[in-house]
Write an enzyme that holds these catalytic residues in place. Structure first.
Site, mmCIF file in Angstrom:
data_model
loop_
_atom_site.group_PDB
_atom_site.id
_atom_site.type_symbol
_atom_site.label_atom_id
_atom_site.label_comp_id
_atom_site.label_asym_id
_atom_site.label_seq_id
_atom_site.Cartn_x
_atom_site.Cartn_y
_atom_site.Cartn_z
ATOM 1 C CG ASP A 69 -9.779 0.196 5.206
ATOM 2 O OD1 ASP A 69 -9.571 -0.341 4.103
ATOM 3 O OD2 ASP A 69 -9.006 0.111 6.173
ATOM 4 C CE LYS B 94 -3.880 -2.410 2.103
ATOM 5 N NZ LYS B 94 -4.637 -2.799 3.296
ATOM 6 C CD GLN C 256 -3.652 -4.385 6.425
ATOM 7 O OE1 GLN C 256 -3.706 -3.352 5.775
ATOM 8 N NE2 GLN C 256 -4.118 -5.523 5.979
HETATM 9 N N1 GUN Z 1 -7.275 -6.640 6.190
HETATM 10 C C1 GUN Z 1 -7.725 -7.388 5.152
HETATM 11 N N2 GUN Z 1 -8.317 -6.607 4.228
HETATM 12 C C2 GUN Z 1 -8.257 -5.339 4.690
HETATM 13 C C3 GUN Z 1 -8.703 -4.097 4.177
HETATM 14 O O1 GUN Z 1 -9.304 -3.996 3.100
HETATM 15 N N3 GUN Z 1 -8.445 -3.010 4.964
HETATM 16 C C4 GUN Z 1 -7.824 -3.112 6.172
HETATM 17 N N4 GUN Z 1 -7.635 -1.991 6.872
HETATM 18 N N5 GUN Z 1 -7.398 -4.260 6.673
HETATM 19 C C5 GUN Z 1 -7.614 -5.361 5.934
#
Ligand code: GUN
Length: 305
Positions: free
Chosen positions: A133, A66, A110
């Protein structure tokens, strides 16, 4: 722009691959153009804070990806890599600081978080305007009402690929395998907005396969390696595989989806591969959401002063 490739295979029928990697790169380039225009107008780049608590290896890979893609998109990223012993109170304090930071337009925490931290408390503490998100209850509610909001990145990427491949989705029968807050539920809301007839199936569904066989569109997000095989597919259905599972095959560790690609590919009208399907689109949509959040926040700020 159709990001679909036809693989001519000598021994098996043609498989139509939906190339998420190529689609994501096109999307990322358009975000980069928007981010440059934003910087020229506002004197600073869109900013994304990325918070990781602990050392989960998969989460570390996702967070690194990311931040790399943010850099390539002209988005400033602010990493906060915290020890697994970080308390909930300390994490809430960091969120508050990021909510008030003018250089931060998007906040990504995350998931999963360590067991001693209440995920829902953390998500709810994020300013909904910075919730890239789309997990905050306000954004979840807006999506449920069909109103403009920040939408979770994985289902948003799936929808983009479906619309690119099929055009108008109205009237299509969509079946979603998995009812998670991150994928299944928001995917259902997005497809409803496109006038699909939507069914969610899950671990307690009776005869899950016969439900799947009705689907023109099948989105699979259940977290079980290669669970869906050709017996669950209506010939010609478009299959989106959200799963990412590491398995051992002949002594080699490989990534596979929730769909058995080799059996489903020849039956499906089109299919996303793993890797190279949904994953890159999720990251590209995160960049798109960060740019959209930055534009909305700065527009509001300019209107107030
Ligand atoms: N863990 C697995 N998928 C995601 C996501 O799309 N966003 C976040 N913040 N954590 C995750």
């Amino acid at each position: 722009m159709k990001m679909t490739q036809q693989l001519d295979q000598t021994l098996s029928p043609q498989i139509h691959i939906i190339d998420g990697k190529e689609f994501a790169e096109t999307l990322r380039q358009s975000v980069a153009i928007g981010a440059r225009a934003f910087r020229e107008k506002r004197g600073r780049a869109p900013g994304l804070a990325v918070v990781l608590v602990g050392q989960d290896p998969a989460s570390q890979v996702y967070v690194r990806t990311k931040m790399k893609k943010a850099l390539e998109s002209g988005i400033d990223s602010f990493p906060h890599l915290l020890d697994s012993s970080t308390s909930q109170a300390d994490l809430l304090q960091l969120i508050e600081k990021l909510n008030n930071d003018r250089y931060v337009h998007g906040i990504l925490v995350q998931l999963p978080l360590p067991a001693h931290i209440d995920e829902s408390k953390i998500i709810t503490a994020i300013d909904p305007a910075k919730d890239v998100d789309g997990f905050h209850p306000i954004n979840v509610g807006l999506l449920g009402q069909g109103k403009a909001s920040l939408v979770p990145c994985t289902p948003l990427g799936c929808l983009m690929m479906l619309k690119d491949h099929l055009g108008n989705l109205s009237g299509k029968k969509a079946v979603i395998v998995g009812r998670s807050n991150i994928v299944g539920k928001p995917m259902a809301n997005l497809l409803l907005q496109e006038n699909c007839t939507v069914t969610i199936v899950h671990s307690r569904t009776e005869d899950l396969y016969s439900e799947c066989r009705q689907a023109d569109i099948l989105v699979v997000a259940m977290g079980k390696a290669e669970f869906i095989n050709a017996g669950a597919i209506k010939p010609g259905a478009v299959v989106i595989d959200v799963g990412i599972n590491r398995v051992d095959k002949g002594g080699r560790s490989v990534l596979v989806g929730d769909v058995d690609f080799d059996s489903v590919g020849p039956v499906a009208g089109a299919i996303t591969p793993v890797p190279g399907g949904v994953g890159p689109m999720t990251v590209a949509c995160l960049m798109g959401n960060t740019l959209a959040a930055a534009e909305a926040i700065e527009r509001d700020r300019a209107a107030r002063y």
